[in-house]
Motif scaffolding. Sequence first.
Motif, short mmCIF file in Angstrom:
data_model
loop_
_atom_site.label_atom_id
_atom_site.label_comp_id
_atom_site.label_asym_id
_atom_site.label_seq_id
_atom_site.Cartn_x
_atom_site.Cartn_y
_atom_site.Cartn_z
N ALA A 136 -21.25 -22.90 3.94
CA ALA A 136 -20.04 -21.88 3.97
C ALA A 136 -19.07 -22.32 3.08
O ALA A 136 -18.57 -23.11 3.05
CB ALA A 136 -19.83 -21.92 5.70
N THR A 137 -18.52 -21.11 2.68
CA THR A 137 -17.12 -21.10 1.51
C THR A 137 -16.35 -20.07 2.12
O THR A 137 -16.52 -19.30 2.97
CB THR A 137 -17.62 -21.05 0.08
N ALA A 138 -15.08 -20.32 1.38
CA ALA A 138 -14.25 -19.22 1.65
C ALA A 138 -14.76 -17.90 1.22
O ALA A 138 -15.51 -17.79 0.14
CB ALA A 138 -12.80 -19.65 1.08
N PRO A 139 -14.22 -16.97 1.81
CA PRO A 139 -14.67 -15.32 1.23
C PRO A 139 -14.47 -15.32 -0.31
O PRO A 139 -13.54 -15.57 -0.98
CB PRO A 139 -13.85 -14.57 2.05
N GLY A 140 -15.43 -14.72 -1.12
CA GLY A 140 -15.52 -14.52 -2.60
C GLY A 140 -15.82 -16.04 -3.25
O GLY A 140 -16.13 -15.98 -4.50
N ASN A 141 -16.01 -17.07 -2.37
CA ASN A 141 -16.53 -18.17 -3.07
C ASN A 141 -15.71 -18.76 -4.24
O ASN A 141 -16.24 -18.95 -5.34
CB ASN A 141 -18.15 -18.16 -3.35
N PRO A 142 -14.51 -18.95 -3.92
CA PRO A 142 -13.50 -19.15 -5.16
C PRO A 142 -13.76 -20.40 -5.79
O PRO A 142 -13.41 -20.62 -7.07
CB PRO A 142 -12.07 -19.25 -4.26
N ASP A 143 -14.52 -21.51 -5.26
CA ASP A 143 -14.78 -22.56 -6.17
C ASP A 143 -16.08 -22.60 -6.86
O ASP A 143 -16.67 -23.73 -7.52
CB ASP A 143 -14.81 -23.72 -5.41
N LYS A 144 -16.84 -21.15 -6.42
CA LYS A 144 -18.14 -20.98 -7.54
C LYS A 144 -19.40 -22.14 -6.98
O LYS A 144 -20.03 -22.58 -8.00
CB LYS A 144 -18.09 -21.01 -8.71
N VAL A 145 -19.29 -22.42 -5.77
CA VAL A 145 -20.47 -23.31 -5.28
C VAL A 145 -21.71 -22.46 -5.23
O VAL A 145 -21.86 -21.33 -4.73
CB VAL A 145 -20.24 -23.88 -3.60
N SER A 146 -22.65 -23.07 -5.93
CA SER A 146 -23.93 -22.33 -6.02
C SER A 146 -25.15 -23.06 -5.50
O SER A 146 -26.43 -22.84 -5.56
CB SER A 146 -24.42 -21.84 -7.62
N SER A 147 -24.95 -24.54 -5.33
CA SER A 147 -26.14 -25.57 -4.95
C SER A 147 -25.33 -26.58 -4.06
O SER A 147 -24.31 -26.83 -3.89
CB SER A 147 -26.54 -26.12 -6.23
N LEU A 148 -26.30 -27.34 -3.43
CA LEU A 148 -26.02 -28.26 -2.81
C LEU A 148 -25.34 -29.49 -3.36
O LEU A 148 -24.37 -30.03 -3.16
CB LEU A 148 -27.24 -29.12 -1.98
N LYS A 149 -25.69 -29.74 -4.74
CA LYS A 149 -25.13 -30.52 -5.51
C LYS A 149 -23.94 -30.29 -5.83
O LYS A 149 -22.82 -31.18 -6.04
CB LYS A 149 -25.95 -30.77 -6.96
N ASP A 150 -23.27 -29.00 -5.80
CA ASP A 150 -22.05 -28.69 -6.21
C ASP A 150 -21.07 -29.19 -5.36
O ASP A 150 -19.86 -29.33 -5.57
CB ASP A 150 -21.98 -27.07 -6.28
N LEU A 151 -21.58 -29.59 -3.86
CA LEU A 151 -20.33 -30.25 -2.98
C LEU A 151 -20.20 -31.48 -3.21
O LEU A 151 -19.25 -31.90 -2.71
CB LEU A 151 -21.30 -29.99 -1.40
#
Length: 273
Positions: A136-151
């Motif tokens: 779950a990210t903020a609306p619009g996914n401002p940090d461009k999270v696209s994978s588990l590794k991105d966390l």
Amino acid sequence: MTRSIRRTRVLKPGVAAAAALLALSACSSSSDDSSSAGSGTSEAAAPKLSGTVTVFAAASLKESFTTLGKQFEQQHPGTKVTFNFGGSDSLAASITSGAPADVFAAASTKTMAIVTDKEDAAGTPVTFVRNQLEIATAPGNPDKVSSLKDLTGPGLKVVLCDRTVPCGAAAQKVLDASHLKLTPVSYEQDVKSALTKVELKEVDAALVYKTDVKAAAGRVQGVEFPESAEAVNDYPITLLKNAPNATAAKAFVELVTSAEGHKVLTGDGFLKP
């Protein structure tokens, strides 16, 4: 020699019709009485439900169970369903400590085992749905999270459920399977608390259930990741042994596990067992 004569009485057409009508009416009345008696017996066999049903349920079930609780009350006037939503582990601990409850629905078989091991369940728990993790990210996914590794990226604030609750245990399982190390800014006691951190923009992302992302209805954005298939949680439900209102509680469990109940649950994003 005297011949005996047998006489046969012949009814006139009008009299014969009247007699037939009376016979038919008598049969119909007898049939109706029998049907009414059978109907009364059937109704007597199904006692009217009443009173309060207390349900302890995993936090992720809040939306679905609230809907089903209202349906149950409508179907059975005179009943009331009250809920205690929270982390499955803490709910299980409360039950084994003697908290009065009729039904327990957990977000994992491991937390249900806390109750069954103490022999506080009435019978064998039944798995009624399954659930899968999502980012779950903020609306619009401002940090461009696209994978588990991105966390695991530097500067990204992530929150997880505590490892003792099902959503936290599932998160740790997928991280371990992916050989990823993640240090969250906090561990939350249930999945709704983790989701709220994202909604309030106190953190950038959280690992929660798909159903919670859907329930947030646009207040967060979901990011699916394939590793989530490594930790799909089974949700078991059981009637409790010392249920104060066992008859009505059993009927509520039957609603949850019915086709009608599954329609509500799958509509909220849960998976069929």
